[in-house]
Design a protein around this motif. Structure first.
Motif, PDB file in Angstrom:
ATOM      1  N   ASP A 158       0.816  -1.211   0.000  1.00  0.00           N
ATOM      2  CA  ASP A 158       0.000   0.000   0.000  1.00  0.00           C
ATOM      3  C   ASP A 158       0.852   1.264   0.000  1.00  0.00           C
ATOM      4  O   ASP A 158       0.381   2.332  -0.371  1.00  0.00           O
ATOM      5  CB  ASP A 158      -0.928   0.021   1.218  1.00  0.00           C
ATOM      6  N   GLU A 159       2.105   1.163   0.429  1.00  0.00           N
ATOM      7  CA  GLU A 159       3.000   2.322   0.509  1.00  0.00           C
ATOM      8  C   GLU A 159       3.900   2.456  -0.719  1.00  0.00           C
ATOM      9  O   GLU A 159       4.413   3.525  -0.999  1.00  0.00           O
ATOM     10  CB  GLU A 159       3.897   2.208   1.753  1.00  0.00           C
ATOM     11  N   ILE A 160       4.155   1.346  -1.408  1.00  0.00           N
ATOM     12  CA  ILE A 160       5.063   1.328  -2.561  1.00  0.00           C
ATOM     13  C   ILE A 160       4.227   1.203  -3.830  1.00  0.00           C
ATOM     14  O   ILE A 160       3.591   0.177  -4.069  1.00  0.00           O
ATOM     15  CB  ILE A 160       6.061   0.157  -2.468  1.00  0.00           C
ATOM     16  N   SER A 161       4.248   2.246  -4.648  1.00  0.00           N
ATOM     17  CA  SER A 161       3.416   2.248  -5.858  1.00  0.00           C
ATOM     18  C   SER A 161       3.994   1.308  -6.920  1.00  0.00           C
ATOM     19  O   SER A 161       5.184   0.972  -6.880  1.00  0.00           O
ATOM     20  CB  SER A 161       3.335   3.662  -6.434  1.00  0.00           C
ATOM     21  N   PRO A 162       3.176   0.906  -7.886  1.00  0.00           N
ATOM     22  CA  PRO A 162       3.676   0.045  -8.963  1.00  0.00           C
ATOM     23  C   PRO A 162       4.855   0.675  -9.710  1.00  0.00           C
ATOM     24  O   PRO A 162       5.779  -0.022 -10.104  1.00  0.00           O
ATOM     25  CB  PRO A 162       2.468  -0.120  -9.885  1.00  0.00           C
TER      26      PRO A 162
END
Length: 179
Positions: free
Chosen positions: A64-68
């Motif tokens: 949830d904190e690290i975007s694609p």
């Protein structure tokens, strides 16, 4: 159903079936592959192959904190679509402040997840996955680091249980299967 997919970076297959057929299918496959040396392996083996191919795993290289895009999966995000869940958050996080990078241990030690990464004594990121990769005969990790500090070939250190381990930032994937 059989699909030509896999999560190892190698040519593979996944077999989908009703649960009540799984045990019989398992036994048939082991018997059919016995002369070729087929043996079972577990998630540990799958994880080292996943690492060699630098395949992101949810809960490690993405969450949830690290975007694609930070995870290196920007190719799968179609920003030209009129709308999708999360589009505004991805747009707001551009340009990227962090990026994924590979780390190769040049000192002694085995890197694991959630170890701090340093350049010139300053914390610049954290490892997301790490282990000894048997095929490459060394310790490697993936990390999320500040974009400005991500430099292929640069030296860095990773803190593992209070000890600094020398590393080099390297291009991902660590290994790519020849076609």
């Amino acid at each position: 159903m059989i699909s030509r997919t896999g999560y190892t970076g190698e040519d593979g297959f996944e077999i989908y079936m009703p649960a009540d057929r799984a045990a019989d299918t398992w036994e048939l496959l082991l018997e059919a592959g016995k002369e070729e040396g087929l043996i079972p392996c577990g998630l540990g083996a799958r994880d080292t192959l996943r690492m060699e191919a630098a395949m992101p795993l949810y809960g490690h290289e993405m969450n949830d904190e690290i975007s694609p895009k930070v995870a290196g999966l920007g190719f799968a995000v179609k920003m030209d679509k009129p709308e999708f869940i999360g589009k505004e958050a991805i747009e707001a996080a551009t340009p990227l402040k962090q990026r994924r990078v590979g780390l190769k241990v040049t000192g002694r030690g085995i890197l694991r997840e959630e170890c701090d990464v340093y350049r010139d004594g300053e914390k610049v990121g954290v490892t997301t996955s790490g282990t000894f990769l048997p095929y490459l005969k060394g310790s490697y990790a993936m990390a999320i680091v500040e974009s400005a500090q991500r430099e292929i070939g640069a030296t860095c250190q990773v803190e593992v249980r209070g000890r600094m381990i020398d590393c080099e930032m390297v291009k991902l994937p660590f290994y790519k299967r020849e076609k």
